[in-house]
Enzyme design. Structure first.
Site, PDB file in Angstrom:
ATOM      1  N   ASP A 148      -2.483   0.854   5.332  1.00 34.08           N
ATOM      2  CA  ASP A 148      -2.186   1.771   4.231  1.00 34.08           C
ATOM      3  C   ASP A 148      -3.213   2.895   4.231  1.00 34.08           C
ATOM      4  O   ASP A 148      -4.410   2.631   4.362  1.00 34.08           O
ATOM      5  CB  ASP A 148      -2.278   1.042   2.877  1.00 34.08           C
ATOM      6  CG  ASP A 148      -1.123   0.080   2.665  1.00 34.08           C
ATOM      7  OD1 ASP A 148      -0.172   0.108   3.463  1.00 34.08           O
ATOM      8  OD2 ASP A 148      -1.181  -0.699   1.694  1.00 34.08           O
ATOM      9  N   ASP A 169      -3.547  -6.593   5.304  1.00 29.41           N
ATOM     10  CA  ASP A 169      -3.377  -5.245   5.841  1.00 29.41           C
ATOM     11  C   ASP A 169      -4.768  -4.612   5.901  1.00 29.41           C
ATOM     12  O   ASP A 169      -5.757  -5.271   5.567  1.00 29.41           O
ATOM     13  CB  ASP A 169      -2.450  -4.423   4.932  1.00 29.41           C
ATOM     14  CG  ASP A 169      -3.040  -4.146   3.560  1.00 29.41           C
ATOM     15  OD1 ASP A 169      -4.153  -4.660   3.263  1.00 29.41           O
ATOM     16  OD2 ASP A 169      -2.423  -3.418   2.783  1.00 29.41           O
ATOM     17  N   ASP A 198      -6.707  -1.181   4.424  1.00 33.50           N
ATOM     18  CA  ASP A 198      -6.547  -0.039   3.524  1.00 33.50           C
ATOM     19  C   ASP A 198      -7.631   0.991   3.798  1.00 33.50           C
ATOM     20  O   ASP A 198      -8.818   0.656   3.821  1.00 33.50           O
ATOM     21  CB  ASP A 198      -6.663  -0.513   2.066  1.00 33.50           C
ATOM     22  CG  ASP A 198      -5.724  -1.664   1.752  1.00 33.50           C
ATOM     23  OD1 ASP A 198      -4.519  -1.402   1.617  1.00 33.50           O
ATOM     24  OD2 ASP A 198      -6.187  -2.820   1.671  1.00 33.50           O
TER      25      ASP A 198
HETATM   26  P1  UTP Z   1      -4.024  -4.911  -1.242  1.00 29.81           P
HETATM   27  O1  UTP Z   1      -2.689  -5.420  -1.681  1.00 29.81           O
HETATM   28  O2  UTP Z   1      -4.149  -4.443   0.157  1.00 29.81           O
HETATM   29  O3  UTP Z   1      -5.050  -6.055  -1.603  1.00 29.81           O
HETATM   30  O4  UTP Z   1      -4.402  -3.724  -2.214  1.00 29.81           O
HETATM   31  P2  UTP Z   1      -6.403  -6.484  -0.887  1.00 29.81           P
HETATM   32  O5  UTP Z   1      -7.312  -6.822  -1.989  1.00 29.81           O
HETATM   33  O6  UTP Z   1      -6.837  -5.457   0.096  1.00 29.81           O
HETATM   34  O7  UTP Z   1      -5.977  -7.827  -0.165  1.00 29.81           O
HETATM   35  P3  UTP Z   1      -5.753  -8.048   1.408  1.00 29.81           P
HETATM   36  O8  UTP Z   1      -7.124  -8.207   1.964  1.00 29.81           O
HETATM   37  O9  UTP Z   1      -5.055  -6.842   1.949  1.00 29.81           O
HETATM   38  O10 UTP Z   1      -4.939  -9.277   1.560  1.00 29.81           O
HETATM   39  C1  UTP Z   1      -5.709  -3.188  -2.324  1.00 29.81           C
HETATM   40  C2  UTP Z   1      -5.915  -2.545  -3.642  1.00 29.81           C
HETATM   41  O11 UTP Z   1      -5.235  -1.301  -3.681  1.00 29.81           O
HETATM   42  C3  UTP Z   1      -4.572  -1.161  -4.895  1.00 29.81           C
HETATM   43  C4  UTP Z   1      -4.187  -2.569  -5.290  1.00 29.81           C
HETATM   44  O12 UTP Z   1      -3.973  -2.671  -6.665  1.00 29.81           O
HETATM   45  C5  UTP Z   1      -5.375  -3.371  -4.810  1.00 29.81           C
HETATM   46  O13 UTP Z   1      -6.348  -3.455  -5.836  1.00 29.81           O
HETATM   47  N1  UTP Z   1      -3.413  -0.239  -4.715  1.00 29.81           N
HETATM   48  C6  UTP Z   1      -2.528  -0.403  -3.714  1.00 29.81           C
HETATM   49  C7  UTP Z   1      -3.268   0.778  -5.587  1.00 29.81           C
HETATM   50  O14 UTP Z   1      -4.098   0.947  -6.502  1.00 29.81           O
HETATM   51  N2  UTP Z   1      -2.198   1.640  -5.457  1.00 29.81           N
HETATM   52  C8  UTP Z   1      -1.276   1.500  -4.486  1.00 29.81           C
HETATM   53  O15 UTP Z   1      -0.342   2.305  -4.421  1.00 29.81           O
HETATM   54  C9  UTP Z   1      -1.456   0.450  -3.579  1.00 29.81           C
HETATM   55 MN    MN Z   2      -5.546  -4.751   1.722  1.00 30.04          MN
END
Ligand code: UTP
Ligand code: MN
Length: 519
Positions: free
Chosen positions: A443, A357, A359
Site C-alpha cells: 500500500d 502487506d 505500507d
Molecule cells: P494494515 O491493515 O496494513 O495493518 O493498516 P498493520 O498494522 O500494518 O498490520 P499488518 O502488519 O499489515 O498485518 C495499517 C494502518 O493503516 C491504517 C489502518 O487503520 C492501520 O492502522 N489505514 C489503512 C488508514 O488509516 N487508511 C487507509 O486507507 C488504510
Molecule cells: Mn500493513
C-alpha cells in the site's frame, strides 16, 4: 466495497501476521572492553533507517574509544547518534554506571527529569545492534532515577495509583505479550463477533485483549483483573476458565465451528470482506473450489487478483522482504521526484517482523507535488513488469471540508493498493522450482506535506491504538482527530503539526513511540 475491503485488510492481518520474539543479544557481536579492534566505519554516508530515534552514548565508564566504536557501529546500522546530549536525543545509553552516578551526572548536564527521553542500559543497545533495528524498550532496559518512581508499563499487581488507562493511547504496548494465552482466546471471540456482525461485543473483547497486552508481566490470579479497565464479565469469564483449565472451551468451540472456519477462510482472500464471506457461507459454499465453480458468482477485479495470487499473498511478508520492497519503491519515487522520500509505516514501523502487506508513506517536499507521484510510480512498475494488480485512488482531500465529524475507514489522500512481484532469494527459488518471484501486497499513500504527520500517525496503527487516540481526543479533549487533521472544537481551529510528537503534545498525551503502539 472499499469499506469492506478495509476490514478485509485488517482481518487478513490478524490471520497471517506472526510476531516473532526479538532475538537475544549476540555476545560475539560487540567487542569486549578488554580488546578493542580498530574497525574502520565509513563516516558520513550511512543511511538513516530509524529517523525517529537519536541515541546518545554516555562516555563516563564506557570510555572514549569504545564509545566511538559503538556510535559508529550504530550509525552503520542506520541509527542516528548524537555526540552531544542535545534536545534531539531520545535514547540515552549508559554502560557500567550505577543508577545514582548516572543520574547525578545527567542532572549536572541539565538533563531534566520530565524530558521524554529513555535512559537505558547498554543491554537495550546490544540487543538492538544484534537485531539490526531498535528493539522495543522494556522495563528491564531502563536505568531509573533512584529519586523518582517512573514506570513504562503497568504491572498487573500495581497499586491503584498506577492504574492502567482505559485508553490504548495512554498505554505503552510493545510486541512482548506476556499474556498471549489470554489474548489469543479473547481475539478469537472478538473475530467471531466481527463475523457475526456484532460490533459492540467485538470491540469489548478487542479492548480486553489490548489491556492485557500492555501488561509487563503475566496475570497470576483472576483477582488482578479487578483493577484493570475494559474487562467486562464475559472477558473475565474467559480468563477464569483459562486460569482453571488452561484453555477456553468457548474459544475452542469457535475454532471448530464450521461457520467461523468458513468465514475466516473466505475473508482471508484480498477483496473479500465479512459481508461477501457471509453471503457465500449462507449459499452453502464452504471451499474455494465451490466458490470458483459457482457460475452465478462474479468476482470483481480485486477479488480475482485475490484468488489468483492467494498462495503468495496469504503468506506473511517478512521484514527482509519489506526492506527489499522499500528499495524498489524508493527507486521508482525518486525517478518521479528526486526530493521525495519513502517511509515504512503500518505494522513494520511498529517493529513487527511479519505483516500481511507493506505500507509506505511518501513525503514530498513541496506542497502540491503529492498528486503526481503515485500514477507515475505505478506506470514505472508496469514498465518494469512487476505490477500484478493496482487500485489507484486519486486524492479527494479538501482542506475546506475539514473537520470530518464521522470517522471514515478510508482517508482522502492519493493512495494505491498494489500487488507487486518481488524477486525471490536464489535458494527459495530452487525450492519453489516454478517462478523466481513472490506476489506481495503493498500500500502506498502520498499526503500533502502539511498533512504528513497526521497521515503517518494514522497509518502507523495499530487499529485499536488509532481508534483510542480519536476517542481520547473527542471525549477527553474536545478535539476531532483523523488521518488529515486535529480540530479544536473550542477555538474552531485546525492545529498544525509537523511531527507526531506535536500531535501528542496538542492532545496533552505523553509521546508513545511507534513500537509501543501495538495495542
Ligand atoms: P494494515 O491493515 O496494513 O495493518 O493498516 P498493520 O498494522 O500494518 O498490520 P499488518 O502488519 O499489515 O498485518 C495499517 C494502518 O493503516 C491504517 C489502518 O487503520 C492501520 O492502522 N489505514 C489503512 C488508514 O488509516 N487508511 C487507509 O486507507 C488504510
Ligand atoms: Mn500493513
Amino acid at each position: 466495497m472499499l469499506t469492506e475491503n478495509k476490514k478485509n485488510k485488517a482481518s487478513t492481518a490478524s490471520a497471517n501476521a506472526t510476531d516473532t520474539e526479538v532475538p537475544g543479544p549476540d555476545a560475539e557481536m560487540l567487542p569486549t572492553r578488554k580488546r578493542r579492534p580498530e574497525v574502520a566505519f565509513p563516516r558520513g554516508h550511512e543511511e538513516v533507517k530509524f529517523g525517529d530515534l537519536t541515541l546518545y552514548l554516555v562516555e563516563k565508564r564506557m570510555g572514549k574509544s569504545r564509545r566511538n566504536f559503538l556510535s559508529n557501529l550504530a550509525r552503520s546500522k542506520g541509527f542516528c547518534v548524537d555526540d552531544a546530549l542535545s534536545g534531539n536525543v531520545t535514547h540515552v545509553v549508559s554502560e557500567g554506571n550505577t543508577a545514582q552516578d548516572l543520574w547525578n551526572w545527567l542532572e549536572e548536564q541539565g538533563f531534566g527529569e520530565t524530558r521524554d527521553t529513555h535512559v537505558l542500559n547498554i543491554s537495550w543497545f546490544t540487543e538492538s545492534m544484534s537485531a539490526g533495528r531498535p528493539v522495543p524498550v522494556e522495563l528491564r532496559h531502563y536505568i531509573q532515577n533512584p529519586a523518582v518512581d517512573h514506570r513504562s508499563c503497568a504491572h498487573p499487581s500495581d497499586k491503584p495509583e498506577s492504574a492502567v488507562s482505559p485508553y490504548a493511547c495512554q498505554r505503552r504496548t510493545t510486541l512482548d505479550n506476556h499474556n498471549k494465552i489470554f489474548t489469543d482466546a479473547l481475539e478469537v471471540l472478538a473475530e467471531n463477533m466481527e463475523f457475526i456482525g456484532n460490533r459492540g461485543p467485538c470491540l469489548a473483547f478487542r479492548r480486553a485483549a489490548s489491556v492485557l497486552k500492555s501488561l509487563c508481566a503475566p496475570l497470576q490470579h483472576l483477582e488482578e483483573t479487578h483493577r484493570l479497565p475494559c474487562l467486562g464479565e464475559h472477558s473475565k469469564a474467559i480468563l477464569e476458565e483459562i486460569f482453571e483449565c488452561g484453555s477456553s472451551s468457548r474459544a475452542e468451540d469457535i475454532l471448530n465451528d464450521e461457520r467461523y472456519r468458513t468465514m475466516k477462510l473466505f475473508s482471508s482472500v484480498f477483496g473479500i470482506g465479512p459481508k461477501t464471506a457471509e453471503s457465500w457461507y449462507h449459499r452453502g459454499l464452504r471451499t474455494f473450489e465451490q466458490v470458483l465453480s459457482e457460475p452465478s458468482i462474479r468476482l470483481n477485479r480485486m477479488q480475482t487478483a485475490g484468488f489468483l495470487f492467494y498462495e503468495d499473498i496469504s503468506k506473511p511478508v517478512s521484514r527482509t522482504e519489506a526492506s527489499a520492497l522499500k528499495i524498489i519503491v524508493e527507486e521508482a519515487v525518486i525517478c518521479v521526484n528526486p526530493h521525495a522520500t519513502v517511509h515504512i509505516t503500518g505494522g513494520f514501523r511498529r517493529g513487527k517482523e511479519f505483516g500481511h502487506d507493506v505500507d509506505f508513506i511518501i513525503k514530498t517536499p513541496e506542497p502540491g507535488q503529492e498528486d503526481a507521484v503515485l500514477p507515475a510510480v505505478i506506470q514505472r512498475f508496469k514498465t518494469q513488469n512487476i505490477l500484478l494488480y493496482s487500485d489507484f485512488q486519486d486524492s479527494t482531500f479538501d482542506l475546506s471540508q475539514l473537520p470530518t465529524h464521522r470517522f471514515e475507514a478510508m482517508d482522502h489522500f492519493s493512495k494505491c493498493f498494489l500487488i507487486l512481484k518481488l524477486k525471490r532469494e536464489q535458494e527459495s527459488c530452487e525450492r519453489e522450482a516454478s517462478r523466481d518471484w513472490k506476489a506481495v501486497r503493498v500500500d502506498l499513500v502520498a499526503p500533502p506535506l502539511e498533512r504528513y504527520a497526521y497521515a503517518l500517525l494514522g497509518w502507523t496503527g495499530s487499529t485499536l491504538f488509532e481508534r483510542d487516540l480519536r476517542r481520547f481526543a473527542r471525549l477527553e479533549r474536545g478535539k476531532l482527530l483523523d488521518n488529515h487533521a486535529l480540530y479544536d472544537k473550542a477555538t474552531k481551529t485546525l492545529l498544525p503539526a509537523c511531527t507526531e510528537e506535536e500531535i501528542f503534545a496538542h492532545l496533552g498525551l505523553e509521546y508513545i513511540e511507534p513500537w509501543q503502539r501495538n495495542a
